[in-house]
Design a protein around this motif. Structure first.
Motif, short mmCIF file in Angstrom:
data_model
loop_
_atom_site.label_atom_id
_atom_site.label_comp_id
_atom_site.label_asym_id
_atom_site.label_seq_id
_atom_site.Cartn_x
_atom_site.Cartn_y
_atom_site.Cartn_z
N LEU A 180 -3.08 0.34 -7.58
CA LEU A 180 -2.55 1.70 -7.41
C LEU A 180 -3.67 2.73 -7.27
N VAL A 181 -4.69 2.58 -8.11
CA VAL A 181 -5.79 3.54 -8.14
C VAL A 181 -6.62 3.46 -6.87
N LEU A 182 -6.89 2.23 -6.42
CA LEU A 182 -7.70 2.06 -5.21
C LEU A 182 -7.00 2.71 -4.01
N THR A 183 -5.69 2.51 -3.91
CA THR A 183 -4.96 3.12 -2.81
C THR A 183 -4.97 4.64 -2.94
N ALA A 184 -4.79 5.14 -4.15
CA ALA A 184 -4.82 6.60 -4.37
C ALA A 184 -6.15 7.20 -3.93
#
Length: 414
Positions: free
Chosen positions: A248-252
C-alpha cells in the motif's frame, strides 16, 4: 542488414535486442555490469512479477506518468503477447492474486535465462563490462558508439540505430546510475527531474518505531495533500524503524514522488470493514467479556499485541482504568482513533530503496509510435530511462517489455 547497438542489458534492453534481431538486424548489446538483468533479478522479491495479465485499458489505468504516450507500445506488445512470448521461449508462468504473473519456479533468474537463450538463438552479440562513453552523432543522425570494454579496451561500434535502455536511478547497485540521462542530455533531449518512486516513507511520529516489524493486512490507507485525496486503497502495509513500507505504501509513494510533502498526511483505518457504529458495538462486546479488566488488557481480540501499547497511549484513556469505567466519550474517541490513525510523512526514502524512478527523458522528445527520438535520427529509447512509471503489480516491467519491443522493431525497419 541494419546494425543496431542496444545500450543496457535490463528488461527493456534484452527485449529490444530480441525484437530487432527478429526483424533481421545485426544486434550488439552493451552491458556495463558483469552479467545481464541485475535489476530483473531482484524484482518481485526475487520472484519477478513479469507482467499483469489484463487488457490494455487496465495497463494504462495503472500508469502514473504519461499513460497516453504508451498507447502504441501497449497495443503493439501487450501483456498477453509478453506471456505468449515467454512461454513460447520455454518459461512456464502462473497468474496469482491481482492478475500478477510470475514464473512457476518463483525464480527471477529463470526469466533472465530465458531472455539470454532467446538472444543467443538470434545471434545477438552480447558484450559485458562494456561502458558506452559517448554516442557519435553527425548531422543529427546516429553513427555509432564509443565503448570501453573489458580490460579498458576501447572500441567504436558502428550503428545505423542505437537503443538507450539504461534504466533510471533506482537501485544504483544494479548499475542504474543515470548514464542514459547524460547521453540524452548531450544530444539535446530534455530530462524531467528524477525522484524515487515505489519507495517507503519516513514518518515523523516516534511511535512507529515501537511498531517496527508489524505487518497489517486488510487495512485502508489514505494519502492526502491538504484536502485533496491523492490515493486511497485497501491492502497490506508494514511498520519499520524509520516509518512505513509494504505494498500500500509503495503504491502511495507514486502519488507523492516529485511533490512537496509538507501538507501531506497518511491516514490508516485499522478496521475498514466496520462502520464506526459496528466497531463501537464490537468494542462494547469485548469490554463486556472482561469488565473487571484494566483497559490496557482489553484489546487483545481487537488488535495485534505489538499495537496495543501504542493505541492505549494514543487514546488518552488511563491504561489501568477498569473497562466498566471507560466513558462513552472515551470509547467513541477510541473508535475514531482506530479508524483514523494520522501519520506525518517527512520524506520518501532514497534511490537505494526505490523500485523505480519517476522522471527521465521527456516524452515530448520521443515519437510514441516508434520510440525514436524526434531530435536525433536513429536514436531510440526504451524502459525506465523514459519519463514513465506505474504502480506495483507487474506494470513497470510491462512498460519495459512494450517500449523495448517497439523500439527494437522500429529501429530495425527499413
Amino acid at each position: 542488414m541494419k546494425e543496431i547497438v542496444v545500450i543496457g542489458g535490463g528488461a527493456a534492453g534484452m527485449m529490444a535486442a530480441i525484437a530487432a534481431a527478429d526483424m533481421g538486424a545485426k544486434v550488439t548489446l552493451c552491458e556495463k555490469n558483469e552479467k545481464l538483468g541485475k535489476k530483473v533479478y531482484i524484482t518481485g522479491k526475487g520472484r519477478c512479477n513479469v507482467t499483469n495479465d489484463s487488457d490494455v485499458e487496465n495497463l494504462l489505468k495503472n500508469v502514473i506518468s504519461n499513460p497516453k504516450f504508451l498507447y502504441s507500445a501497449f497495443y503493439t506488445f501487450d501483456s498477453s503477447r509478453v506471456i505468449s512470448f515467454l512461454e513460447d521461449e520455454g518459461l512456464k508462468l502462473k497468474t496469482e492474486r491481482g492478475n500478477r504473473v510470475f514464473p512457476v519456479s518463483d525464480k527471477s533468474s529463470d526469466v533472465i535465462s530465458t531472455l539470454q537463450k532467446s538472444m543467443k538463438e538470434r545471434n545477438v552479440d552480447i558484450i559485458l563490462h562494456a561502458e558506452v562513453k559517448n554516442i557519435k552523432i553527425e548531422d543529427n543522425e546516429v553513427k555509432g558508439v564509443n565503448v570501453i570494454a573489458w580490460k579498458k579496451e576501447k572500441k567504436f561500434l558502428k550503428a545505423d540505430s542505437i537503443i538507450i535502455a539504461t534504466g533510471g536511478c533506482s537501485y544504483p547497485s544494479t548499475g542504474s546510475t543515470g548514464d542514459g540521462y547524460e547521453m540524452a542530455k548531450e544530444s539535446g533531449h530534455k530530462i524531467k527531474e528524477c525522484s524515487p518512486s515505489l519507495v517507503p516513507f519516513n514518518i515523523k511520529e516516534e511511535f512507529v518505531k515501537e511498531l517496527q516489524g508489524l505487518s497489517l493486512k486488510n487495512v485502508k490507507l489514505k494519502l492526502t495533500d491538504g484536502k485533496k485525496v491523492l490515493y486511497e486503497e485497501l491492502g497490506e502495509m508494514l511498520f519499520t524503524h524509520f516509518g512505513i513500507s509494504g505494498p500500500l505504501v509503495l503504491t502511495a509513494s507514486c502519488y507523492a514522488s516529485g511533490r512537496t510533502l509538507s501538507n501531506m498526511k497518511v491516514t490508516l483505518d485499522l478496521k475498514p470493514a466496520l462502520s464506526e457504529k459496528q466497531l463501537d458495538e464490537r468494542i462494547l462486546r469485548d469490554f463486556e467479556e472482561c469488565k473487571n479488566s484494566m483497559f490496557k488488557n482489553s484489546l487483545g481480540k481487537l488488535l495485534p499485541n505489538k499495537m496495543i501499547k501504542v493505541i492505549v497511549e494514543l487514546s488518552g484513556i488511563q491504561p489501568e482504568k477498569k473497562v466498566n469505567e471507560v466513558t462513552r466519550e472515551e470509547r467513541e474517541n477510541l473508535v475514531k482513533l482506530l479508524k483514523n490513525i494520522v501519520l506525518t510523512p517527512v520524506s520518501l526514502r532514497g534511490f537505494n530503496e526505490a523500485i523505480i524512478t519517476k522522471g527521465g527523458v521527456c516524452v515530448k522528445d520521443i515519437n510514441p509510435a516508434t520510440m525514436e527520438s524526434k531530435l536525433v535520427k536513429g536514436m531510440y529509447f526504451a524502459g525506465e530511462v523514459i519519463d514513465l512509471d506505474a504502480v506495483t503489480g507487474g506494470y513497470n516491467l510491462q512498460i519495459a517489455w512494450s517500449t523495448g519491443y517497439l523500439a527494437g522493431m522500429s529501429s530495425a525497419e527499413d
